[in-house]
Design an enzyme around this catalytic site. Structure first.
Site, PDB file in Angstrom:
ATOM      1  N   ARG A 116       0.841  -1.199   0.000  1.00 20.38           N
ATOM      2  CA  ARG A 116       0.000   0.000   0.000  1.00 20.38           C
ATOM      3  C   ARG A 116       0.868   1.237   0.000  1.00 20.38           C
ATOM      4  O   ARG A 116       1.746   1.386   0.849  1.00 20.38           O
ATOM      5  CB  ARG A 116      -0.918   0.010   1.224  1.00 20.38           C
ATOM      6  CG  ARG A 116      -1.927   1.146   1.229  1.00 20.38           C
ATOM      7  CD  ARG A 116      -2.868   1.069   2.406  1.00 20.38           C
ATOM      8  NE  ARG A 116      -2.206   1.365   3.667  1.00 20.38           N
ATOM      9  CZ  ARG A 116      -2.852   1.566   4.814  1.00 20.38           C
ATOM     10  NH1 ARG A 116      -4.158   1.467   4.848  1.00 20.38           N
ATOM     11  NH2 ARG A 116      -2.197   1.825   5.921  1.00 20.38           N
ATOM     12  N   THR A 124      -0.987   7.628  -1.101  1.00 20.77           N
ATOM     13  CA  THR A 124      -2.279   7.551  -1.801  1.00 20.77           C
ATOM     14  C   THR A 124      -3.199   6.491  -1.221  1.00 20.77           C
ATOM     15  O   THR A 124      -4.395   6.475  -1.512  1.00 20.77           O
ATOM     16  CB  THR A 124      -2.055   7.227  -3.284  1.00 20.77           C
ATOM     17  OG1 THR A 124      -1.478   5.910  -3.391  1.00 20.77           O
ATOM     18  CG2 THR A 124      -1.102   8.238  -3.928  1.00 20.77           C
ATOM     19  N   ASP A 175       0.776  -2.930  13.211  1.00 20.35           N
ATOM     20  CA  ASP A 175       1.173  -3.429  11.895  1.00 20.35           C
ATOM     21  C   ASP A 175       1.396  -4.935  11.989  1.00 20.35           C
ATOM     22  O   ASP A 175       2.333  -5.390  12.661  1.00 20.35           O
ATOM     23  CB  ASP A 175       2.450  -2.724  11.430  1.00 20.35           C
ATOM     24  CG  ASP A 175       2.838  -3.103  10.010  1.00 20.35           C
ATOM     25  OD1 ASP A 175       3.206  -4.276   9.787  1.00 20.35           O
ATOM     26  OD2 ASP A 175       2.774  -2.231   9.128  1.00 20.35           O
ATOM     27  N   ASP A 196       4.926  -6.238  10.961  1.00 16.44           N
ATOM     28  CA  ASP A 196       5.969  -5.932  11.937  1.00 16.44           C
ATOM     29  C   ASP A 196       5.830  -6.799  13.183  1.00 16.44           C
ATOM     30  O   ASP A 196       6.827  -7.251  13.762  1.00 16.44           O
ATOM     31  CB  ASP A 196       5.908  -4.463  12.328  1.00 16.44           C
ATOM     32  CG  ASP A 196       6.377  -3.537  11.222  1.00 16.44           C
ATOM     33  OD1 ASP A 196       6.933  -4.046  10.225  1.00 16.44           O
ATOM     34  OD2 ASP A 196       6.172  -2.310  11.341  1.00 16.44           O
TER      35      ASP A 196
END
Length: 212
Positions: free
Chosen positions: A103, A107, A203, A206
């Site tokens: 991603r 944007t 995340d 992560d």
């Protein structure tokens, strides 16, 4: 499009542990693996089967076997890899393809950087593994790619989902002639200004593999 939030105490228990900031990566990987197997049980409820007869030690027995072509499991790299073992434990005869998508944080659009999939997916049932359904852009792009190659229907398995992501998928696939399903352990409150699920679990990549 259909969305199923799996309501089960074991699912809720494992999801709570995944959310905990104190949960280290080895424990997070184990919990994610176990949680995916529970979600996969619900996600495969409509998997195609064919009738079969086998001989027991006593008499013939009528049952079913998974139909051909085999289901295709597609983890979205990198975080989806942490869900693969839990899925294939339940579907060991499934084939596995890989899809690398990222991603753009500016944007929030999904970009494909790697694919390892059959060119022809005609008649295939596909199961996409993506831990977080946030904005929905990455998952929508993945599903569209699978349909473009002929997939018959797609079920996405996500640890967590945001209402905005679910709404986006419903918008994209509202007129789709191919079934789309989302199976998740939880539907959270919202996305924040950075596009992260709140309260979420951070995340997923992560937390599975560390910050690299």
């Amino acid at each position: 499009m259909k969305t199923l939030v799996v309501d089960h105490p074991l699912v809720a228990h494992k999801l709570t542990a995944l959310r905990d900031v104190r949960t280290d990566s080895p424990t997070f990987r184990r919990l994610a693996d176990e949680l995916v197997t529970l979600l996969a049980y619900e996600a495969t409820r409509d998997v195609r089967v064919t009738e079969a007869t086998v001989e027991t030690p006593v008499a013939p027995a009528h049952g079913v076997r998974l139909a051909r072509p085999a289901p295709l499991v597609v983890p979205i790299l990198r975080a989806g890899l942490g869900m693969l073992d839990g899925m294939t434990r339940l579907l060991p005869t499934a084939e596995v393809g890989f899809l690398g998508m990222i991603r753009d944080e500016g944007t929030l659009k999904a970009q494909t950087y790697a694919t390892r999939l059959p060119e022809d997916l005609s008649g295939r049932q596909c199961f996409v593994l993506d831990p977080m359904l946030a904005t929905g852009g990455t998952l929508a792009a993945a599903i569209e790619l699978l349909f473009a190659r002929g997939a018959e229907d797609v079920t996405a398995i996500c640890l967590l989902a945001a209402p905005e992501g679910v709404a986006y998928l419903e918008q994209v696939f509202t007129d789709s002639s191919n079934p789309v399903r989302v199976v998740t352990a939880g539907l959270d409150e919202r996305l924040n200004e950075l596009g992260y699920i709140v309260p979420g679990l951070g995340d997923a990549g992560d937390r599975l593999y560390g910050v690299v």
